[in-house]
Motif scaffolding. Structure first.
Motif: not given
Length: 447
Positions: A181-187, A229-231, A332-338
């Protein structure tokens, strides 16, 4: 024909030749380790000028004067800048994919060195610009109202100086996938720039480097979280600090703007317009009495080419100057439609701080509202103190500056806010598509 207040005769063009050579060497150290090295050389030979300059061996003295009337400019453009930029860059990046310690880690460690050099030549206004008052053209030798009331011209010789800089960068980043579920980007990134003081005509320019800002530490952090958890539903965001490079364009005026120089721009008359043409009388200034015809022999007699001349103005550096930076935020937020459509919305904010702006140390004011009244320099405490030091170096006869005296200071601020919405269709049935819209607002005290 007049376009944007300029006739086609006064058009400007860009001449540009670019060359690039790049070599890379990749090494696989293990099944999860790799190193990439790259060496690159780039050269740009560019001129921003009028066609006359580009076709006459880059010699502006062979071009006709520029005629600046009240509502348009004609006969010739007075721009004549050329430069040859060289850049040599070496960078190396080590990549290491490590799995097992609290998730997967995609680690990158690297550095970069870049040398940049620029040979600058400025012949701008060496052809001279005649400015007209009430008259909007054309010139008529029998009509005093049509005579120019001022000449602006580069005196001495062309401005020529070589700028160079060294840039060193180091960075470390980790794309850390904690779970499904969770990915971090640290730099973390660090930039250092060293800009040597170039040689100029003025013996008191000095040696060494321009101010070095050692505090350019740039943290980066980002995340992406899968809500189900399903992308299909993802929340993402990040923050980063980004430091600008000190562009040669911003500090280029420091090099020719010394107390003594072989090239600078001069007005005739110096601090006001010639009052004659506006009153129906011929001008009295020796360089205006023949109308818009340049008496180059007289100019060169007053300011011999190649000699060291007293500059009417100056551009001074600021020892407290910092490298400008921008803090960027996003959520931001992204949502899959179909199966093939997705919609996303992101908010972005960028805050630019310590941007360089020019402080005028020798501003002008007219005693009356008449355009022909003489400009009076107001000076300032900073300028008065600096002039006192210069008199100790050059002698008590060193005169006050009659032209502009500027210094870069870190007072610029900008803020940018944007809402970005996007609809994506993945590739299927032989096509893909994207529709996007951005609503944004930008404001600040500089562009």
């Amino acid at each position: 024909q007049i376009i944007d207040n300029v006739t086609l005769d006064a058009s400007r063009e860009e001449f540009d030749v670019d060359q690039t050579v790049v070599g890379s060497f990749n090494t696989v150290l293990a099944n999860n380790k790799m190193n990439q090295m790259r060496l690159a050389w780039t050269r740009e030979n560019v001129a921003f000028a009028n066609p006359c300059f580009n076709t006459n061996g880059r010699d502006m003295t062979k071009c006709e004067p520029t005629l600046a009337f009240q509502t348009y400019t004609t006969q010739q453009d007075n721009t004549a800048q050329s430069r040859i930029n060289d850049a040599i860059q070496f960078d190396s990046t080590f990549s290491w994919f490590k799995s097992g310690w609290k998730g997967d880690h995609d680690i990158k460690l690297g550095g970069n060195y870049e040398y940049v050099g620029a040979m600058n030549v400025n012949q701008g206004n060496m052809n001279g610009t005649f400015a007209f008052g009430r008259n909007d053209g054309p010139f008529n030798a029998a009509d005093p109202f049509t005579y120019p009331e001022r000449l602006t011209i580069r005196v001495g010789s062309e401005s020529r100086f070589y700028e160079k800089a060294h840039y060193v960068t180091g960075f470390l980043q980790d794309k850390w996938r904690l779970n499904n579920k969770l990915t971090l980007s640290l730099g973390l990134r660090y930039d250092l720039e060293v800009i040597p003081i170039p040689e100029t005509d003025d013996p008191l320019t000095g040696e060494g480097n321009y101010p070095v800002d050692n505090n350019n530490i740039q943290p980066r952090v980002g995340f992406a979280y899968d809500l189900g958890g399903r992308g299909q539903r993802v929340v993402r965001g990040g923050y980063g600090r980004f430091y600008e490079k000190t562009h040669f364009q911003l500090i280029g005026g420091l090099f020719p703007g010394t107390p003594f120089t072989s090239s600078f721009t001069r007005d005739f008359p110096l601090n006001n317009f010639d009052p004659g043409p506006r009153q129906g009388q011929r001008p009295t200034d020796p360089l205006l009495v023949n109308g818009p015809t340049l008496n180059r022999a007289l100019v060169e007699q007053m300011f011999p080419p190649g000699s060291l001349l007293r500059n009417t103005g100056a551009s001074w550096d600021n020892p407290d100057r910092l490298v400008p930076s921008t803090d960027q935020f996003s959520i931001g937020y992204q949502h899959q439609l179909g199966a093939r459509l997705s919609v996303s919305a992101d908010y972005v904010h960028a805050a630019g701080r310590d941007l360089l702006m020019s402080l005028q140390l020798n501003p002008t004011m007219r005693p009356t509202t008449a355009v022909t009244s003489a400009l009076v320099r107001q000076s300032s405490a900073v300028l008065d103190a600096a002039t006192a030091e210069l008199r100790q170096e050059y002698g008590p006869s060193f005169a006050a500056f009659s032209g502009s005296v500027t210094m870069p200071i870190n007072v610029g601020e900008t803020d940018y806010d944007a809402l970005m919405v996007q609809l994506d269709k993945r590739f299927s049935s032989n096509y893909s598509a994207r529709v996007s819209y951005t609503l944004r607002k930008s404001h600040g005290n500089t562009s």
